[in-house]
Design an enzyme around this catalytic site. Sequence first.
Site, short mmCIF file in Angstrom:
data_model
loop_
_atom_site.label_atom_id
_atom_site.label_comp_id
_atom_site.label_asym_id
_atom_site.label_seq_id
_atom_site.Cartn_x
_atom_site.Cartn_y
_atom_site.Cartn_z
N TYR A 41 -1.68 -0.47 10.71
CA TYR A 41 -1.95 -1.14 9.43
C TYR A 41 -0.75 -0.97 8.49
O TYR A 41 -0.24 -1.94 7.92
CB TYR A 41 -3.22 -0.57 8.80
N LYS A 58 2.17 -3.70 6.81
CA LYS A 58 2.58 -3.83 5.40
C LYS A 58 4.09 -3.65 5.25
O LYS A 58 4.73 -4.34 4.46
CB LYS A 58 1.84 -2.79 4.55
N SER A 109 0.83 -1.21 0.00
CA SER A 109 0.00 0.00 0.00
C SER A 109 0.86 1.25 0.00
O SER A 109 1.93 1.29 0.62
CB SER A 109 -0.87 -0.01 1.26
#
Length: 331
Positions: A148, A152, A124
């Site tokens: 989050y 990643k 992302s």
Amino acid sequence: MNILLTGGAGYIGSHTAVALSEAGHEVVLLDNFCNSQKSVLDRLERILGEVLPCVEGDVRDTVLVTRILQDYKIDAVIHFAGLKAVGESFQKPIDYFDNNVSGTVNLLRAMRVSNIKTLIFSSSATIYGVPQYLPIDERHPTKAINPYGRSKLHIEEILADVAASDPSLCIVSLRYFNPVGAHETGLIGEDPGGTPNNLMPYISQVALGKLLCLNVYGNDYDTPDGTGVRDYIHVMDLADGHLATLNFTERNSGLHTYNLGTGKGNSVLEMVKAFEDASGKTIPINIKARRAGDVAACYARVDKANFDLNWKATRNLQKICTSILNFQKHS
Ligand code: NAD
Ligand code: WQD
């Protein structure tokens, strides 16, 4: 090729399943349906005219994943499965690291046991943190600013170590910018439960009358109209990007990272205008304070993906908005 899509019933996975299947690949889905509906499978069947095999289960289940890889003679894996809500990741960081990081480690273990060499990972743009320059290229420093994003980033670091340990592997991290839109049939699209956090699902619910007005989070950013600027990419362009990446993996090995975006930024007000033009409806707005954690502008430099993958996003804002309207009719 035989391709396993973890999280294949989700928003991006389901659209990628269509693109891959239409290109002649044999697609197998693995999903635990924690953030998707089983009805997606019927809809995929209506689009493709065939049933895609789907195993209900968890990517953290190494025994199950190993069995799928071997039973279906999988050649490559695209790893979409994971949790993705930034706000929720502050409340439930352990769930995010378990699902995203442990899930990936388990998948890598099952792939090694099964001698599968090719992995495409859903990363992302959030891992770039606050942009230091624009457009953001793949060499931009990474600094995730929420759990989050950190999950990643940890995964990308793990993938780098794993790729370095075995030169025969081909691992590609795709850093998506802001995926939006739906399949042209309107049968699959983005369907967040509850009140949406993201801009386009929110605008579309205002257009439907389910929500009264769009709260615009900040109009005092250093951007042309003061509202936040993002790189909105049609989900079918993203799906085609995975197909192009798969072709790339057939000719290459090693570790590779690509931005998948359009290369162009659009403001919140531009997105509202595009949706109004496409729908013929007025979207009432209410200017609010900036949302915590938001950056002013974020858009990709996409030359690397254009050149290496021979891929480019082609669908414009009008296509994005009409596809969302079409999806609403089928929801
Ligand atoms: P999504 O939630 O629609 O799809 C993810 C799918 O994975 C869901 O169907 C969910 O049920 C499944 N899943 C989650 N955990 C699982 C597990 N442990 N085992 C099996 N299945 C599991 O999300 P999406 O928008 O399609 O995103 C796909 C991937 O792309 C995610 O990894 C996400 O972090 C990443 N990504 C998404 C965006 C975005 O804005 N949508 C942007 C950048 C990156
Ligand atoms: C876009 C713009 C908001 C809602 C998120 C994740 C990111 C990635 C993609 C997974 C911003 C404004 C929004 C609203 C608004 N996902 N906005 N009113 O924040 O760029 O990215 O999704 O990896 O990690 O953070 O997308 O759609 O939430 O916001 O004014 O009701 O719209 O302030 O400028 P974002 P978004």
